[in-house]
Scaffold this active site. Sequence first.
Site, PDB file in Angstrom:
ATOM      1  N   ASP A 317      20.646  93.577  11.065  1.00  0.00           N
ATOM      2  CA  ASP A 317      21.998  94.101  10.973  1.00  0.00           C
ATOM      3  C   ASP A 317      21.902  95.609  10.747  1.00  0.00           C
ATOM      4  O   ASP A 317      20.832  96.122  10.402  1.00  0.00           O
ATOM      5  CB  ASP A 317      22.724  93.417   9.808  1.00  0.00           C
ATOM      6  CG  ASP A 317      24.158  93.853   9.684  1.00  0.00           C
ATOM      7  OD1 ASP A 317      24.792  94.112  10.714  1.00  0.00           O
ATOM      8  OD2 ASP A 317      24.654  93.946   8.542  1.00  0.00           O
ATOM      9  N   THR A 319      24.673  97.784   8.995  1.00  0.00           N
ATOM     10  CA  THR A 319      25.271  98.210   7.742  1.00  0.00           C
ATOM     11  C   THR A 319      24.620  97.518   6.552  1.00  0.00           C
ATOM     12  O   THR A 319      24.605  96.294   6.460  1.00  0.00           O
ATOM     13  CB  THR A 319      26.786  97.921   7.740  1.00  0.00           C
ATOM     14  OG1 THR A 319      27.358  98.495   8.905  1.00  0.00           O
ATOM     15  CG2 THR A 319      27.445  98.490   6.508  1.00  0.00           C
ATOM     16  N   ASP A 514      23.013  91.212   5.526  1.00  0.00           N
ATOM     17  CA  ASP A 514      23.525  91.194   4.155  1.00  0.00           C
ATOM     18  C   ASP A 514      24.948  90.688   4.035  1.00  0.00           C
ATOM     19  O   ASP A 514      25.507  90.659   2.953  1.00  0.00           O
ATOM     20  CB  ASP A 514      23.441  92.600   3.539  1.00  0.00           C
ATOM     21  CG  ASP A 514      24.426  93.573   4.178  1.00  0.00           C
ATOM     22  OD1 ASP A 514      24.874  93.299   5.311  1.00  0.00           O
ATOM     23  OD2 ASP A 514      24.743  94.588   3.543  1.00  0.00           O
TER      24      ASP A 514
END
Length: 626
Positions: A317, A319, A514
């Site tokens: 990912d 961010t 996350d």
Amino acid sequence: MMHQAPFWQLVLSTPVVLWAGFPFFQKGFKSFQTRNWDMFTLISIGTGAAYLFSLAALFFPEFFPTDYRLENGSLPVYFEAAAVITTLVLLGQVLEMKSKQKTSQSIEKLMELTPPMATIIRNDGTEDRVSLGEVQVGDHLRVRPGEKIPTDGTLLEGAGSLDESMLSGETMLMERGPNERLLGGTLLTDGSFVMRADHVGKDTLISRIIAHVQEAQNSKAPISRLADRVASIFVPSVVSIGVLAGVLWLWLGPQPSLPYAVLSFVSVLIIACPCALGLATPVSITVAMGKGALEGILTRDAAALERFQKVDVLITDKTGTLTEGRPELVSIHGDESSSTFHHFSSLASQSEHPLAKALAQAARKKENASFLSVSDFSSKPGQGIRGVIQDQSLLLGSLDLLKKHQVSKLPTPSELKAWAQGGKNMVLGAINSEFKSAFMFADVIKETSSHAIQSLREQGVEIFMATGDRKETAEEVGKQLGITEIHFECRPEDKYKLVKDLQAKGHIVAMAGDGTNDAPALAQADVGIAMGQGTDIAMETAPITLIRGDLAAIAKAQKLSHLTLKNIRQNLFFAFIYNGIGIPIAAGVLYPWFGILLHPMLASIAMSLSSVSVISNALRLRRIHL
């Protein structure tokens, strides 16, 4: 006369072996029926033989030849060995159950994202609080500040600032107005509106995420444990050797030959009792988990360590994984004077918007001064904020907000486009209806990301980026890190599908993320890796968590995986060397030439040395450098 110590061993070990260990005997019996030999076959044979032999030695000592007696005339018993093995295996089962319980908890947390109640607007204009299950497609719903969006739908009236990070993984608040799409489970932080329910029940995004997580966890094939693979060969070999030894003693042994035949058969099974084998894997895994924790790597699934060394693709990912996961002020255009900056940051300090917080935080770092007093403060969701400082009227927000207040000297479209290049977020500021400054924000890349990606590539791992963010922002981050495989504006099902497609091509895939939106992909991946600062759902879905959210720890985790599997193989070697030497002696191979039968004390010492070797070897993992 019965000796007291063996008797108390019988009393204490019986409930452990026969009650707590009963499921192992059931599984062992089933493995004989299906001929699928595994650890439970070995455990049931070993503990059963040890317990029954000890029982016979305690109550029928006259049946045993004098060669098998100890110096004090008593017979050896193995009650404690049977109880210890049963306890070790039970411990492993408990750890496995806790891991499965974590999986169930991740599903429960996903379900908790949607609110249990919703405010429905009836045809006559009245409003009622109803359970979410009563909401139908087409119903109009009222959503107020601080409430979660009850279901997927379309905004009809009003506007608001939405925190969609629990689904998209992006930390920026999203400004939503009429005719824009809304996602159930997201949080309305500011504003109020009326929405139409477009999808309910199993058709909502949250429900589809839950379905993908469950599908991934249920479809994942069980890991074929190394000990089970060895046991599939070892078990029939041990039984065959025991039977052959019994037949040869019965045929060629001294009279009475039957006791010798039975004892040789049982001795082979006892000496093969998997004490060191039972320690070989869990001790190494336990030590490796401790070492990993010191390096910021938490592992709650031992099988993940086995899979990690084979990973050849990492999907990450953006961010919070490659980047810091929060907006930071990166540049100022227009009036950059300290006085102007101080005025705008003072106004921003009154707002809860992430960009306003970033501006105020930048001021704290830059000037280390107290903020000015703000009066007549007001906030317009989706547009910006305004206030009065030292008799000057300030505006801070979008271009539309400044145009509505007829601000002069606005930047040209080409200037705005150039400033926002690379997917930056822009906030414009005006004082007394005159444009002053443009503040540019971006989610900055972590210092360790570039080195971590380079290190993983050197280990043969290909890097993919999959993010819910915009194309411009994703490509800018990819450009800085040298990532060419970029997937942007990804929904949860897109990341999940990407993992499945790569697996279908034969890749062993690790997924690092996350957010809640990463949960299906984390569950489907061969190795799921959650960032420590991420959502609880991500951390409970993924078997590995990086405490500091540092991508560099992934390279360390892969090295730890390789060294742990190597250590386990060494442990199995130590365990089977003991059996390789002990089993032939237990079968009586030395008796015809030297008159030597396996002395119980020698068996006890050999078993202890084997276990000590396994434990000592596993402890070496504490000293490795990652």
